[in-house]
Write a protein that holds these residues in place. Sequence first.
Motif, PDB file in Angstrom:
ATOM      1  N   ARG A  72       6.713  -2.668  30.718  1.00  0.00           N
ATOM      2  CA  ARG A  72       6.416  -2.405  32.133  1.00  0.00           C
ATOM      3  C   ARG A  72       5.186  -1.521  32.306  1.00  0.00           C
ATOM      4  NH1 ARG A  72      10.902  -3.058  35.616  1.00  0.00           N
ATOM      5  NH2 ARG A  72      12.137  -4.830  34.867  1.00  0.00           N
ATOM      6  N   SER A  73       5.047  -0.541  31.424  1.00  0.00           N
ATOM      7  CA  SER A  73       3.924   0.386  31.572  1.00  0.00           C
ATOM      8  C   SER A  73       2.591  -0.286  31.305  1.00  0.00           C
ATOM      9  CB  SER A  73       4.102   1.588  30.634  1.00  0.00           C
ATOM     10  OG  SER A  73       3.927   1.212  29.276  1.00  0.00           O
ATOM     11  N   ARG A  74       2.586  -1.288  30.418  1.00  0.00           N
ATOM     12  CA  ARG A  74       1.327  -2.007  30.154  1.00  0.00           C
ATOM     13  C   ARG A  74       0.845  -2.720  31.409  1.00  0.00           C
ATOM     14  NH1 ARG A  74       0.103  -1.373  24.926  1.00  0.00           N
ATOM     15  NH2 ARG A  74       1.710  -1.547  23.291  1.00  0.00           N
ATOM     16  N   LYS A  75       1.769  -3.283  32.175  1.00  0.00           N
ATOM     17  CA  LYS A  75       1.392  -3.926  33.437  1.00  0.00           C
ATOM     18  C   LYS A  75       0.812  -2.904  34.407  1.00  0.00           C
ATOM     19  CE  LYS A  75       4.831  -7.633  33.134  1.00  0.00           C
ATOM     20  NZ  LYS A  75       6.028  -8.262  33.784  1.00  0.00           N
ATOM     21  N   LEU A  76       1.412  -1.704  34.411  1.00  0.00           N
ATOM     22  CA  LEU A  76       0.929  -0.643  35.303  1.00  0.00           C
ATOM     23  C   LEU A  76      -0.494  -0.246  34.959  1.00  0.00           C
ATOM     24  CD1 LEU A  76       1.311   1.676  37.376  1.00  0.00           C
ATOM     25  CD2 LEU A  76       2.229   3.049  35.480  1.00  0.00           C
ATOM     26  N   THR A  77      -0.750   0.053  33.672  1.00  0.00           N
ATOM     27  CA  THR A  77      -2.088   0.518  33.296  1.00  0.00           C
ATOM     28  C   THR A  77      -3.119  -0.591  33.419  1.00  0.00           C
ATOM     29  OG1 THR A  77      -1.509   0.085  30.972  1.00  0.00           O
ATOM     30  CG2 THR A  77      -1.246   2.339  31.775  1.00  0.00           C
ATOM     31  N   GLN A  78      -2.706  -1.830  33.169  1.00  0.00           N
ATOM     32  CA  GLN A  78      -3.636  -2.945  33.361  1.00  0.00           C
ATOM     33  C   GLN A  78      -4.008  -3.078  34.832  1.00  0.00           C
ATOM     34  OE1 GLN A  78      -2.200  -6.763  31.986  1.00  0.00           O
ATOM     35  NE2 GLN A  78      -3.973  -7.849  32.766  1.00  0.00           N
ATOM     36  N   GLY A  79      -3.010  -2.889  35.711  1.00  0.00           N
ATOM     37  CA  GLY A  79      -3.280  -2.955  37.149  1.00  0.00           C
ATOM     38  C   GLY A  79      -4.240  -1.870  37.600  1.00  0.00           C
ATOM     39  N   ILE A  80      -4.092  -0.672  37.044  1.00  0.00           N
ATOM     40  CA  ILE A  80      -5.002   0.431  37.369  1.00  0.00           C
ATOM     41  C   ILE A  80      -6.417   0.108  36.912  1.00  0.00           C
ATOM     42  CG2 ILE A  80      -5.560   2.836  36.884  1.00  0.00           C
ATOM     43  CD1 ILE A  80      -3.240   2.527  38.787  1.00  0.00           C
ATOM     44  N   GLU A  81      -6.545  -0.445  35.715  1.00  0.00           N
ATOM     45  CA  GLU A  81      -7.868  -0.814  35.198  1.00  0.00           C
ATOM     46  C   GLU A  81      -8.515  -1.875  36.088  1.00  0.00           C
ATOM     47  OE1 GLU A  81      -7.251  -2.040  31.204  1.00  0.00           O
ATOM     48  OE2 GLU A  81      -6.698  -0.036  30.487  1.00  0.00           O
ATOM     49  N   GLU A  82      -7.708  -2.834  36.533  1.00  0.00           N
ATOM     50  CA  GLU A  82      -8.246  -3.880  37.406  1.00  0.00           C
ATOM     51  C   GLU A  82      -8.682  -3.301  38.749  1.00  0.00           C
ATOM     52  OE1 GLU A  82      -5.098  -6.708  37.550  1.00  0.00           O
ATOM     53  OE2 GLU A  82      -5.580  -7.597  35.593  1.00  0.00           O
ATOM     54  N   LEU A  83      -7.919  -2.346  39.280  1.00  0.00           N
ATOM     55  CA  LEU A  83      -8.306  -1.697  40.536  1.00  0.00           C
ATOM     56  C   LEU A  83      -9.626  -0.944  40.379  1.00  0.00           C
ATOM     57  CD1 LEU A  83      -4.923  -0.273  41.920  1.00  0.00           C
ATOM     58  CD2 LEU A  83      -6.343  -2.047  42.952  1.00  0.00           C
ATOM     59  N   GLU A  84      -9.760  -0.224  39.264  1.00  0.00           N
ATOM     60  CA  GLU A  84     -10.994   0.526  39.043  1.00  0.00           C
ATOM     61  C   GLU A  84     -12.187  -0.398  38.842  1.00  0.00           C
ATOM     62  OE1 GLU A  84      -9.866   2.922  35.745  1.00  0.00           O
ATOM     63  OE2 GLU A  84      -8.787   4.392  36.971  1.00  0.00           O
ATOM     64  N   LEU A  85     -11.953  -1.524  38.153  1.00  0.00           N
ATOM     65  CA  LEU A  85     -13.017  -2.513  37.984  1.00  0.00           C
ATOM     66  C   LEU A  85     -13.410  -3.120  39.325  1.00  0.00           C
ATOM     67  CD1 LEU A  85     -14.849  -4.252  36.209  1.00  0.00           C
ATOM     68  CD2 LEU A  85     -12.931  -5.831  35.898  1.00  0.00           C
ATOM     69  N   LEU A  86     -12.396  -3.398  40.167  1.00  0.00           N
ATOM     70  CA  LEU A  86     -12.677  -3.943  41.498  1.00  0.00           C
ATOM     71  C   LEU A  86     -13.505  -2.964  42.322  1.00  0.00           C
ATOM     72  CD1 LEU A  86     -12.261  -6.111  43.662  1.00  0.00           C
ATOM     73  CD2 LEU A  86     -10.099  -5.005  44.257  1.00  0.00           C
ATOM     74  N   ALA A  87     -13.208  -1.680  42.191  1.00  0.00           N
ATOM     75  CA  ALA A  87     -13.986  -0.669  42.922  1.00  0.00           C
ATOM     76  C   ALA A  87     -15.450  -0.708  42.497  1.00  0.00           C
ATOM     77  CB  ALA A  87     -13.388   0.719  42.682  1.00  0.00           C
ATOM     78  N   ASP A  88     -15.686  -0.840  41.190  1.00  0.00           N
ATOM     79  CA  ASP A  88     -17.064  -0.933  40.696  1.00  0.00           C
ATOM     80  C   ASP A  88     -17.759  -2.175  41.241  1.00  0.00           C
ATOM     81  OD1 ASP A  88     -16.700   1.379  39.243  1.00  0.00           O
ATOM     82  OD2 ASP A  88     -16.195   0.330  37.374  1.00  0.00           O
ATOM     83  N   VAL A  89     -17.007  -3.288  41.275  1.00  0.00           N
ATOM     84  CA  VAL A  89     -17.572  -4.543  41.769  1.00  0.00           C
ATOM     85  C   VAL A  89     -17.942  -4.424  43.240  1.00  0.00           C
ATOM     86  CG1 VAL A  89     -17.013  -6.940  42.322  1.00  0.00           C
ATOM     87  CG2 VAL A  89     -16.447  -6.021  40.065  1.00  0.00           C
ATOM     88  N   LEU A  90     -17.029  -3.865  44.048  1.00  0.00           N
ATOM     89  CA  LEU A  90     -17.291  -3.740  45.485  1.00  0.00           C
ATOM     90  C   LEU A  90     -18.403  -2.738  45.756  1.00  0.00           C
ATOM     91  CD1 LEU A  90     -13.664  -3.819  46.965  1.00  0.00           C
ATOM     92  CD2 LEU A  90     -15.294  -5.690  46.688  1.00  0.00           C
ATOM     93  N   ALA A  91     -18.477  -1.698  44.926  1.00  0.00           N
ATOM     94  CA  ALA A  91     -19.547  -0.707  45.100  1.00  0.00           C
ATOM     95  C   ALA A  91     -20.922  -1.324  44.857  1.00  0.00           C
ATOM     96  CB  ALA A  91     -19.322   0.477  44.158  1.00  0.00           C
ATOM     97  N   SER A  92     -20.968  -2.389  44.063  1.00  0.00           N
ATOM     98  CA  SER A  92     -22.243  -3.058  43.790  1.00  0.00           C
ATOM     99  C   SER A  92     -22.648  -4.000  44.913  1.00  0.00           C
ATOM    100  CB  SER A  92     -22.140  -3.845  42.468  1.00  0.00           C
ATOM    101  OG  SER A  92     -21.290  -4.972  42.621  1.00  0.00           O
ATOM    102  N   GLY A  93     -21.808  -4.126  45.959  1.00  0.00           N
ATOM    103  CA  GLY A  93     -22.127  -5.003  47.086  1.00  0.00           C
ATOM    104  C   GLY A  93     -21.485  -6.375  46.988  1.00  0.00           C
TER     105      GLY A  93
END
Length: 299
Positions: A72-93
């Motif tokens: 279960r925790s692997r899904k949690l940390t993977q989700g956090i990584e995906e959220l942070e990656l999405l933030a980087d993507v959106l910050a780039s426009g």
Amino acid sequence: MYRPKSTVEQWRIFQAVVDNGGYAQAAEVLNKSPSSLNHAVAKLQQGLGVALLEVKGRKAFLTPEGEVFLRRSRKLTQGIEELELLADVLASGWEPVLRIVVEASLPRQPLYQALADFSIRSRGCRIHLAEAQPSGCAAVIHKQAANFVFASKAFSGVTSLPLITTAYLPVCSSTHRLATLVEVNSHDLEQELELILADSHQAEAGWEGTEQPWVINHLHDTLSLLRRGVGFAWLPQDVVAPLIQANILTRLNMANYIQRKRFTHLVLPQTSPPGPAASLLLTLIRHHYGLPDKSASKA
């Protein structure tokens, strides 16, 4: 209000200890002291009230409960990584969503191919794909409520790109009476039911119909009725060709046949230039419609 009993960092440390076989090994990987990792996992277990690891010698082993929490925790940390990656993507426009509207009677196989290519490079950008009648497309363009509109006509004052010309064929079910005729003339069609893709208040401009039209809003509904032997219709060649080949539909052999055609225009309703995701999709659309990669022009 709910208060978490654990942190994402604690779960990451727990996973590192498991993956590396012990606190000392994980400490080297994470560049932390073994005692700090031990403290983090101990605090995690205390907060949960569940033993996750047991140490034997210098190795840490999962308890049965720990195995469940690890998955279960692997899904949690993977989700956090995906959220942070999405933030980087959106910050780039990069746009989070692209909206596409397609006029119901238009073929769209090249669009599907472009979207398939885009999905591999979408970087989390979501697609909203909708079907509309001409009046609906006009309303979307007027409100600038989509990134791309595929319409049968160009619209003044907005960026428009001619894509393809599509032939429309007269077809009916292979079990329909019209399918038995060697040649079909206008008299044969006068009393037959015609399925017309159009708005409920809108006739097919320039296309003479029968005295018994049914106005259908969606291509899928038209095909479903045709398959059941209901009426005939003029539909895009690339849509009906596989059905004709499979003997599900029959092309009517019209006397004095005059080819019916419809243009597909790509309209960019928004006044601002397309962002990076929209630009990528526009390039893919041009490629799959067989056009050179040039900028669209205003109609």
